[in-house]
Design a protein around this motif. Structure first.
Motif, PDB file in Angstrom:
ATOM      1  N   SER A 180     -65.270 -49.624 -33.247  1.00 47.30           N
ATOM      2  CA  SER A 180     -64.651 -50.067 -33.939  1.00 47.30           C
ATOM      3  C   SER A 180     -63.446 -50.901 -34.633  1.00 47.30           C
ATOM      4  O   SER A 180     -63.137 -52.071 -34.743  1.00 47.30           O
ATOM      5  CB  SER A 180     -65.797 -50.752 -35.023  1.00 47.30           C
ATOM      6  OG  SER A 180     -67.094 -50.074 -34.455  1.00 47.30           O
ATOM      7  N   PHE A 181     -62.321 -50.287 -35.390  1.00 43.92           N
ATOM      8  CA  PHE A 181     -61.720 -50.444 -35.828  1.00 43.92           C
ATOM      9  C   PHE A 181     -60.567 -50.820 -34.660  1.00 43.92           C
ATOM     10  O   PHE A 181     -60.303 -51.717 -35.173  1.00 43.92           O
ATOM     11  CB  PHE A 181     -61.550 -49.345 -36.491  1.00 43.92           C
ATOM     12  CG  PHE A 181     -59.576 -49.613 -37.392  1.00 43.92           C
ATOM     13  CD1 PHE A 181     -59.723 -50.721 -38.203  1.00 43.92           C
ATOM     14  CD2 PHE A 181     -58.295 -48.635 -36.634  1.00 43.92           C
ATOM     15  CE1 PHE A 181     -58.342 -50.900 -38.786  1.00 43.92           C
ATOM     16  CE2 PHE A 181     -57.743 -49.260 -37.236  1.00 43.92           C
ATOM     17  CZ  PHE A 181     -56.947 -49.932 -37.783  1.00 43.92           C
ATOM     18  N   ALA A 182     -61.176 -50.304 -34.120  1.00 47.95           N
ATOM     19  CA  ALA A 182     -59.424 -50.092 -32.595  1.00 47.95           C
ATOM     20  C   ALA A 182     -60.146 -52.244 -31.814  1.00 47.95           C
ATOM     21  O   ALA A 182     -59.751 -52.516 -31.162  1.00 47.95           O
ATOM     22  CB  ALA A 182     -60.040 -48.925 -31.708  1.00 47.95           C
ATOM     23  N   LEU A 267     -66.553 -55.787 -36.392  1.00 47.78           N
ATOM     24  CA  LEU A 267     -67.205 -55.766 -38.248  1.00 47.78           C
ATOM     25  C   LEU A 267     -68.223 -55.495 -38.132  1.00 47.78           C
ATOM     26  O   LEU A 267     -69.009 -54.559 -38.555  1.00 47.78           O
ATOM     27  CB  LEU A 267     -67.082 -56.559 -38.516  1.00 47.78           C
ATOM     28  CG  LEU A 267     -65.509 -57.928 -39.188  1.00 47.78           C
ATOM     29  CD1 LEU A 267     -66.142 -59.302 -39.711  1.00 47.78           C
ATOM     30  CD2 LEU A 267     -65.239 -56.409 -40.366  1.00 47.78           C
ATOM     31  N   LEU A 268     -69.789 -55.648 -36.584  1.00 47.57           N
ATOM     32  CA  LEU A 268     -70.489 -54.990 -36.834  1.00 47.57           C
ATOM     33  C   LEU A 268     -70.346 -53.022 -36.754  1.00 47.57           C
ATOM     34  O   LEU A 268     -71.578 -52.690 -37.521  1.00 47.57           O
ATOM     35  CB  LEU A 268     -71.595 -55.381 -35.532  1.00 47.57           C
ATOM     36  CG  LEU A 268     -71.683 -56.796 -35.224  1.00 47.57           C
ATOM     37  CD1 LEU A 268     -72.508 -57.181 -34.221  1.00 47.57           C
ATOM     38  CD2 LEU A 268     -72.573 -57.289 -36.549  1.00 47.57           C
ATOM     39  N   GLY A 269     -69.742 -53.028 -36.148  1.00 50.56           N
ATOM     40  CA  GLY A 269     -69.923 -51.533 -36.404  1.00 50.56           C
ATOM     41  C   GLY A 269     -69.482 -50.820 -38.030  1.00 50.56           C
ATOM     42  O   GLY A 269     -69.904 -49.451 -37.671  1.00 50.56           O
ATOM     43  N   ILE A 270     -67.856 -51.421 -38.065  1.00 47.97           N
ATOM     44  CA  ILE A 270     -67.926 -50.965 -39.501  1.00 47.97           C
ATOM     45  C   ILE A 270     -68.973 -50.978 -40.620  1.00 47.97           C
ATOM     46  O   ILE A 270     -68.962 -50.307 -41.400  1.00 47.97           O
ATOM     47  CB  ILE A 270     -66.633 -52.015 -39.862  1.00 47.97           C
ATOM     48  CG1 ILE A 270     -65.865 -51.521 -38.670  1.00 47.97           C
ATOM     49  CG2 ILE A 270     -66.321 -51.633 -41.733  1.00 47.97           C
ATOM     50  CD1 ILE A 270     -64.126 -51.995 -39.708  1.00 47.97           C
ATOM     51  N   ILE A 274     -70.598 -47.712 -42.391  1.00 43.79           N
ATOM     52  CA  ILE A 274     -71.064 -48.323 -44.100  1.00 43.79           C
ATOM     53  C   ILE A 274     -71.961 -47.783 -44.633  1.00 43.79           C
ATOM     54  O   ILE A 274     -72.918 -47.223 -44.853  1.00 43.79           O
ATOM     55  CB  ILE A 274     -70.725 -49.424 -45.271  1.00 43.79           C
ATOM     56  CG1 ILE A 274     -69.245 -49.678 -44.855  1.00 43.79           C
ATOM     57  CG2 ILE A 274     -71.232 -49.778 -46.971  1.00 43.79           C
ATOM     58  CD1 ILE A 274     -68.472 -51.028 -45.554  1.00 43.79           C
ATOM     59  N   GLY A 275     -73.383 -48.407 -43.695  1.00 44.98           N
ATOM     60  CA  GLY A 275     -75.070 -48.205 -44.029  1.00 44.98           C
ATOM     61  C   GLY A 275     -74.981 -46.312 -43.678  1.00 44.98           C
ATOM     62  O   GLY A 275     -76.298 -46.269 -44.547  1.00 44.98           O
ATOM     63  N   PHE A 276     -74.916 -46.158 -42.268  1.00 44.39           N
ATOM     64  CA  PHE A 276     -74.945 -45.197 -42.079  1.00 44.39           C
ATOM     65  C   PHE A 276     -74.809 -43.825 -42.813  1.00 44.39           C
ATOM     66  O   PHE A 276     -75.229 -42.454 -43.324  1.00 44.39           O
ATOM     67  CB  PHE A 276     -73.953 -44.280 -41.135  1.00 44.39           C
ATOM     68  CG  PHE A 276     -74.798 -43.551 -39.956  1.00 44.39           C
ATOM     69  CD1 PHE A 276     -76.289 -43.071 -39.649  1.00 44.39           C
ATOM     70  CD2 PHE A 276     -73.803 -42.758 -40.588  1.00 44.39           C
ATOM     71  CE1 PHE A 276     -76.586 -42.262 -38.719  1.00 44.39           C
ATOM     72  CE2 PHE A 276     -74.454 -41.427 -39.579  1.00 44.39           C
ATOM     73  CZ  PHE A 276     -75.993 -41.002 -38.920  1.00 44.39           C
ATOM     74  N   GLN A 277     -73.720 -44.279 -43.769  1.00 48.19           N
ATOM     75  CA  GLN A 277     -73.697 -42.872 -45.438  1.00 48.19           C
ATOM     76  C   GLN A 277     -74.647 -43.050 -46.460  1.00 48.19           C
ATOM     77  O   GLN A 277     -75.353 -42.154 -46.755  1.00 48.19           O
ATOM     78  CB  GLN A 277     -72.725 -43.554 -46.212  1.00 48.19           C
ATOM     79  CG  GLN A 277     -71.230 -44.278 -45.157  1.00 48.19           C
ATOM     80  CD  GLN A 277     -71.115 -43.107 -44.462  1.00 48.19           C
ATOM     81  OE1 GLN A 277     -71.105 -41.987 -44.934  1.00 48.19           O
ATOM     82  NE2 GLN A 277     -70.655 -42.598 -43.040  1.00 48.19           N
TER      83      GLN A 277
END
Length: 522
Positions: A180-182, A267-270, A274-277
Motif C-alpha cells: 500500500s505504501f509503495a 490509503l485503503l491498504g494503510i 490500522i484496523g487489523f491491529q
C-alpha cells in the motif's frame, strides 16, 4: 415503658465525620442499648418500637430528611430494567463482538486480498494516460507492468518461511502495509524510471508474501471441515478486487487524474493495516480433533532465525510426488490465468471487434463470475468431505473441473464455427470462472498435507506459478507477432498446460497428511 439510651459509638470511627450530608452513615454513629424487658413483652415488637423511636430522635437531632431510604435507594422496577438493557447493549455491541475470532481473521484477510488485486489492476488502467504523459513506448510500458512480477516471484519462498517463523498474521499485515505504501509512491516516482520500477517491485513483494501468509493463517485457525470455504472466501477476494479495481479506476482517473487512483487505493491498504491491529492476537491451531492455542514468540534472535531455516526439510519436500504435482499444477493454472488476464482485453478488442468500452466491460465478466463459482465450489467441496468422501478425491474432482472447463471453452472459442462475438465472450467467461474450482482443489492441498509447512509449500509452488507472469505474458506477445493467430499464441499453450496439468494432478496429487522431517533428508 421501656427507655432507649443513645450513646456515641467511638469504635466505628476514630475521628468525627461530617455526617449530616450522609444520612446512612449518621445512624452508625450511635449504639442502641436495649433495655431489659418483662417476660410478657414480645421482644420483636419491642425492638421494632425502639428502633422507630430511636430513628426519629436521630433524625431530629441531625435534621435528616423524613424518608432517606425512599429518596436514596434505586427504584427496583425501572432501574433494573435499564441496567439490564445497558448490559445487553454492551454484550451485543459492536455487532461483530460475538463472532468467533477465526471468522474475524478470515474476513479481514479476504478484505486484504480485495485491496491486493485493486492495487494490481490499477496500473493496467493508469498505464494509458501515464504513457501519453511521459512518452513511453509499448516496450517501456510492458517493462513497468512486468516489474511487479519480479518482486512477486522473489518474495514467495521468503514469505512462506517468515510465515512459518512469525505466523501468517504478522507477515500479512506487514505485506499489506508494504504494497500500500509503495502504491502511494508511484505518482511521486513516475518521472524517474528506476524509482518507478523499484516501487512496483515493492508492490510485488508485499503482495507476494500475502498468499503464503494467508495459507499459514488458515492452516492455524480453520479445521479441515471448514477449510474449503475459508480458502474460497479469502482467495475469492482477489476476484472481487479485480472487479472493483476495473470498475473504480476509470471514473476516478477521468474525474481527477491518474495519480489519484494510486493515492486512494494506497490509503485503503494503510487503513486496513490500522484496523487489523484491533483484532485479537490469539491464534488457534487445529490438529485433528484437538484445538490448541499458540502464541508466536515476540523476540527471535538471528541465530534462531538461521536455525529455523536449517530445520526446514527442503529435501523431504522435493522427495514427495504430491509436492511435485502441486508445483506443476500451479504452473499450469497460472499460465492460463496470467496470459488471459493480460491479453483478453486486447483479444476482445481486436479479434472480436468490440470497442474499448465494451472490451473493458467484458473483461470484468470472468472475475465477476468467479465470485459466484468460488462460493459454489467451496460449499460443494466441504459438503463432500463432511459426508465422508476422501479429501484427496474431493481435491482431485475440484482441480479437474478447474482445468478441463477452461480448456474446453478455449477450444470452442478457437474453432471457427460462426459464433457471434458475445457468445464467444460468454463461453470464455464461463470457462475462466469455473477455473476458480482450483481454490477448493490445489490451494487447499497445501494445508491438507502439512498444516505446519503449508505456508512454505505454497511459497514453493507460487514461486514457480509466478514464472508465467514473467515469461508467458511476454511469450504470448512474441507468438502473436510471429503467427498473427490468437489460437496459436494465447489459447493453444493454455490448453496444453491445462490438459497436462490435469493428467499429473490425477496421477500424483494427494491430500493425505505427510510428515516432512529432517530425518528424511539424510
Amino acid at each position: 415503658m421501656a427507655r432507649l439510651t443513645l450513646r456515641p459509638n467511638n469504635r466505628l470511627f476514630s475521628s468525627p465525620l461530617q455526617t449530616h450530608n450522609h444520612p446512612f452513615l449518621s445512624l452508625s454513629l450511635y449504639t442502641i442499648t436495649p433495655p431489659s424487658f418483662p417476660h410478657h413483652h414480645n421482644p420483636l415488637k419491642s425492638r421494632v418500637k425502639c428502633s422507630a423511636s430511636g430513628t426519629e430522635r436521630v433524625r431530629e437531632s441531625k435534621k435528616l430528611p423524613k424518608s432517606p431510604i425512599k429518596e436514596d435507594l434505586p427504584n427496583p422496577g425501572s432501574d433494573s430494567k435499564a441496567l439490564s438493557t445497558e448490559t445487553g447493549i454492551e454484550q451485543n455491541w459492536p455487532p461483530w463482538k460475538n463472532i468467533p475470532e477465526r471468522y474475524k481473521l478470515i474476513g479481514a484477510t479476504s478484505l486484504a486480498f480485495v485491496i491486493c488485486n485493486m492495487d494490481k489492476v490499477n496500473l493496467s488502467i493508469a498505464i494509458i494516460p501515464m504513457s501519453h504523459q511521459f512518452g513511453w513506448s509499448s516496450s517501456v510500458a510492458g517493462l513497468v507492468q512486468s516489474s511487479f512480477f519480479w518482486g512477486y516471484a522473489l518474495s514467495q519462498l521468503p514469505g512462506g518461511w517468515l510465515s512459518k517463523i512469525f505466523g501468517g498474521r504478522k507477515v500479512l499485515e506487514i505485506g499489506v502495509f508494504t504494497w500500500s505504501f509503495a502504491t502511494a509512491l508511484v505518482p511521486l516516482l513516475a518521472g524517474f524510471m528506476p524509482g518507478l520500477i523499484f516501487s512496483r517491485i515493492l508492490v510485488g513483494i508485499g503482495e507476494g508474501v500475502s498468499p503464503s501468509a494467508a495459507t499459514d493463517l488458515i492452516a492455524r485457525t480453520i479445521p479441515v471441515g471448514e477449510r474449503s470455504r475459508a480458502v474460497g472466501f479469502v482467495f475469492g477476494g482477489l476476484s472481487l478486487g479485480s472487479v472493483l479495481g476495473l470498475l473504480l479506476a476509470p471514473p476516478i482517473i477521468q474525474t481527477f487524474n491518474w495519480e489519484s487512483v494510486f493515492y486512494l487505493f494506497g490509503l485503503l491498504g494503510i487503513g486496513w493495516f490500522i484496523g487489523f491491529q484491533f483484532l485479537g492476537e490469539e491464534e488457534v491451531s487445529h490438529r485433528g480433533d484437538e484445538t490448541t492455542t499458540s502464541h508466536k514468540p515476540e523476540n527471535t534472535t538471528r541465530e534462531e532465525l538461521g536455525n529455523s531455516l536449517k530445520e526446514i526439510p527442503w529435501k523431504s519436500f522435493f522427495k514427495s510426488s504430491a509436492v511435485w504435482a502441486m508445483i506443476y499444477t500451479h504452473f499450469c493454472g497460472s499460465w492460463g490465468h496470467y496470459t488471459c488476464l493480460s491479453w483478453l482485453p486486447t483479444y476482445f478488442s481486436e479479434a472480436l471487434s468490440l470497442n474499448l468500452r465494451d472490451a473493458a466491460w467484458v473483461s470484468i465478466l470472468p472475475p465477476l463470475a468467479s465470485i459466484f463459482v468460488t462460493s459454489l465450489a467451496s460449499q460443494f467441496a466441504d459438503y463432500l468431505i463432511s459426508n465422508g468422501v476422501e479429501t484427496t478425491t474431493v481435491r482431485k474432482i475440484c482441480q479437474t473441473i478447474a482445468f478441463l472447463a477452461p480448456a474446453i471453452c478455449m477450444t470452442l472459442s478457437s474453432v471457427d464455427i460462426g459464433l457471434p462475438p458475445w457468445e464467444i465472450a460468454g463461453i470464455l467467461t464461463a470457462g475462466l470462472a469455473l477455473s476458480s474450482f482450483a481454490l477448493s482443489g490445489l490451494y487447499c492441498t497445501h494445508q491438507d498435507i502439512s498444516p505446519e509447512y503449508a505456508s512454505i509449500l505454497l511459497g514453493i509452488t507460487n514461486t514457480v506459478g509466478a514464472v508465467p507472469g514473467i515469461v508467458g505474458v511476454a511469450l504470448t506477445g512474441f507468438l502473436l507477432d510471429s503467427t498473427h493467430s490468437w489460437t496459436m499464441s494465447l489459447f493453444a499453450p493454455s490448453i496444453f498446460f491445462y490438459l497436462t496439468g490435469t493428467v499429473v494432478w490425477l496421477a500424483f496429487a494427494s491430500s493425505k497428511p505427510q510428515k516432512f522431517t529432517k530425518d528424511h533428508d539424510s
